[in-house]
Motif scaffolding. Structure first.
Motif, PDB file in Angstrom:
ATOM      1  N   LYS A 150      10.820   6.813  23.014  1.00 50.79           N
ATOM      2  CA  LYS A 150      10.951   5.354  23.082  1.00 50.79           C
ATOM      3  C   LYS A 150      11.992   4.847  22.088  1.00 50.79           C
ATOM      4  CE  LYS A 150       6.248   4.318  24.640  1.00 50.79           C
ATOM      5  NZ  LYS A 150       4.926   3.804  24.214  1.00 50.79           N
ATOM      6  N   ARG A 151      12.005   5.430  20.908  1.00 53.69           N
ATOM      7  CA  ARG A 151      12.965   5.005  19.889  1.00 53.69           C
ATOM      8  C   ARG A 151      14.400   5.272  20.330  1.00 53.69           C
ATOM      9  NH1 ARG A 151      10.809   7.272  14.140  1.00 53.69           N
ATOM     10  NH2 ARG A 151      12.913   6.622  13.522  1.00 53.69           N
ATOM     11  N   ILE A 152      14.622   6.448  20.905  1.00 50.50           N
ATOM     12  CA  ILE A 152      15.965   6.788  21.373  1.00 50.50           C
ATOM     13  C   ILE A 152      16.359   5.902  22.560  1.00 50.50           C
ATOM     14  CG2 ILE A 152      17.320   8.583  22.541  1.00 50.50           C
ATOM     15  CD1 ILE A 152      17.175   9.018  19.551  1.00 50.50           C
ATOM     16  N   TYR A 153      15.413   5.687  23.464  1.00 46.75           N
ATOM     17  CA  TYR A 153      15.695   4.843  24.624  1.00 46.75           C
ATOM     18  C   TYR A 153      16.079   3.425  24.186  1.00 46.75           C
ATOM     19  CZ  TYR A 153      14.982   2.426  29.086  1.00 46.75           C
ATOM     20  OH  TYR A 153      15.153   1.675  30.222  1.00 46.75           O
ATOM     21  N   LYS A 154      15.324   2.883  23.261  1.00 51.60           N
ATOM     22  CA  LYS A 154      15.600   1.530  22.756  1.00 51.60           C
ATOM     23  C   LYS A 154      16.970   1.486  22.090  1.00 51.60           C
ATOM     24  CE  LYS A 154      13.332  -2.167  20.089  1.00 51.60           C
ATOM     25  NZ  LYS A 154      14.331  -2.485  19.074  1.00 51.60           N
ATOM     26  N   ALA A 155      17.272   2.516  21.308  1.00 49.67           N
ATOM     27  CA  ALA A 155      18.587   2.581  20.657  1.00 49.67           C
ATOM     28  C   ALA A 155      19.698   2.660  21.702  1.00 49.67           C
ATOM     29  CB  ALA A 155      18.653   3.792  19.733  1.00 49.67           C
ATOM     30  N   TYR A 156      19.440   3.388  22.780  1.00 48.82           N
ATOM     31  CA  TYR A 156      20.456   3.563  23.823  1.00 48.82           C
ATOM     32  C   TYR A 156      20.730   2.252  24.547  1.00 48.82           C
ATOM     33  CZ  TYR A 156      22.882   5.557  27.863  1.00 48.82           C
ATOM     34  OH  TYR A 156      23.802   5.844  28.834  1.00 48.82           O
ATOM     35  N   ILE A 157      19.683   1.567  24.975  1.00 44.70           N
ATOM     36  CA  ILE A 157      19.918   0.347  25.752  1.00 44.70           C
ATOM     37  C   ILE A 157      20.438  -0.792  24.879  1.00 44.70           C
ATOM     38  CG2 ILE A 157      18.220   0.979  27.517  1.00 44.70           C
ATOM     39  CD1 ILE A 157      16.360  -1.196  26.332  1.00 44.70           C
ATOM     40  N   GLU A 158      20.174  -0.719  23.582  1.00 38.17           N
ATOM     41  CA  GLU A 158      20.659  -1.756  22.671  1.00 38.17           C
ATOM     42  C   GLU A 158      21.970  -1.367  21.991  1.00 38.17           C
ATOM     43  OE1 GLU A 158      17.479  -2.616  19.972  1.00 38.17           O
ATOM     44  OE2 GLU A 158      16.209  -3.534  21.523  1.00 38.17           O
ATOM     45  N   ASN A 159      22.464  -0.180  22.324  1.00 37.01           N
ATOM     46  CA  ASN A 159      23.693   0.345  21.714  1.00 37.01           C
ATOM     47  C   ASN A 159      23.581   0.376  20.187  1.00 37.01           C
ATOM     48  OD1 ASN A 159      26.273   1.467  21.822  1.00 37.01           O
ATOM     49  ND2 ASN A 159      27.278  -0.518  21.647  1.00 37.01           N
ATOM     50  N   ASP A 160      22.414   0.781  19.717  1.00 38.03           N
ATOM     51  CA  ASP A 160      22.153   0.846  18.282  1.00 38.03           C
ATOM     52  C   ASP A 160      22.237   2.312  17.845  1.00 38.03           C
ATOM     53  OD1 ASP A 160      21.274   0.675  15.693  1.00 38.03           O
ATOM     54  OD2 ASP A 160      19.423  -0.406  16.148  1.00 38.03           O
ATOM     55  N   MET A 161      23.451   2.787  17.615  1.00 37.92           N
ATOM     56  CA  MET A 161      23.641   4.204  17.311  1.00 37.92           C
ATOM     57  C   MET A 161      23.268   4.545  15.870  1.00 37.92           C
ATOM     58  SD  MET A 161      24.211   5.100  20.269  1.00 37.92           S
ATOM     59  CE  MET A 161      24.386   6.864  20.006  1.00 37.92           C
TER      60      MET A 161
END
Length: 246
Positions: free
Chosen positions: A27-38
């Motif tokens: 979930k953390r990676i998915y959220k980072a991906y859709i929010e472009n929070d690298m």
């Protein structure tokens, strides 16, 4: 008998804890991906890498997340970070038992050869064929593993046409991967890989001029995940503007 009952309960609790932890990373990676929070993506894989105990399922997730991060680093001209996390991913991949994860290991090896080409184009004549061969091996070892098809598609997409590359062939393999992934609907929840694949397909169709197909995939992505910022704020609006100029 009573002791066995308590042991069983303990095993169930441990198992459920592992599942919840696995889902939390995902979930953390998915959220980072859709929010472009690298930055969050990097922070997450650092936390995972620091874990002392790395069961095989956990390691598989970590390698996948590192693979995604390296691809982003190369695409955003961060070679130092790309080399650092590629080395970690390769080391983690070496830890997996080959007899169990044969196809997946071959698929990631194909991707890692591709990353090395991205970091040094001069190595393409040597590493390019290795990348293609590893992708082919991944498919031969397990023809139900979408990752093998994705990597073969990538090899075709990025290989110059003069050397045999074909974006149309790449799309064929990307779509095979899409169909295989679609069989496991429950696994697609919070899965950055699926959105990434659909985005690859949309961009590929756009590049070969099949704009209606591209539009279909961009809209499919936004139907699945309306908050996917890269597509919502950049790729799709830019695509619509280009379509208006046709």
């Amino acid at each position: 008998m009573e002791r066995q009952k308590y042991l069983l309960v303990a095993l169930v609790i441990v198992s459920q804890t592992n599942i919840f932890a696995e889902n939390d990373w995902k979930k953390r990676i998915y959220k980072a991906y859709i929010e472009n929070d690298m930055q969050e993506w990097q922070k997450t894989i650092d936390s995972m890498q620091d874990q002392q105990d790395k069961p095989q399922d956990f390691l598989m997730q970590l390698i996948n997340f590192q693979y995604g991060y390296v691809a982003w680093c190369i695409g955003n001209d961060k070679p130092g970070l790309a080399k650092k996390y590629l080395a970690l991913a390769e080391k983690n991949l070496d830890s997996l038992p080959k007899e169990i994860y044969k196809s997946t290991i071959s698929a990631y090896q194909s991707a890692f050869y591709g990353f090395k080409i991205g970091l040094s184009k001069i190595r393409a004549p040597i590493l390019g064929p290795r990348s293609v061969k590893s992708a082919e091996q991944a498919i031969e070892e397990d023809d139900q593993n979408p990752l093998g098809y994705i990597q073969y598609g990538n090899s075709q997409f990025y290989m110059p046409a003069i050397f045999g590359g074909s974006k149309k062939v790449a799309i064929e393999y990307f779509r095979k991967a899409e169909k295989l992934m679609a069989f496991e609907q429950e696994l697609l929840k919070n899965d950055w890989n699926y959105l990434s694949l659909l985005t690859q397909i949309a961009q590929s169709y756009e590049q070969i001029g099949e704009l209606e197909h591209a539009k279909h995939y961009y809209e499919k992505i936004l139907f699945i995940e309306p908050e996917f910022s890269w597509v919502k704020d950049e790729l799709y609006p830019q695509f619509i503007n280009r379509m208006k100029l046709q």
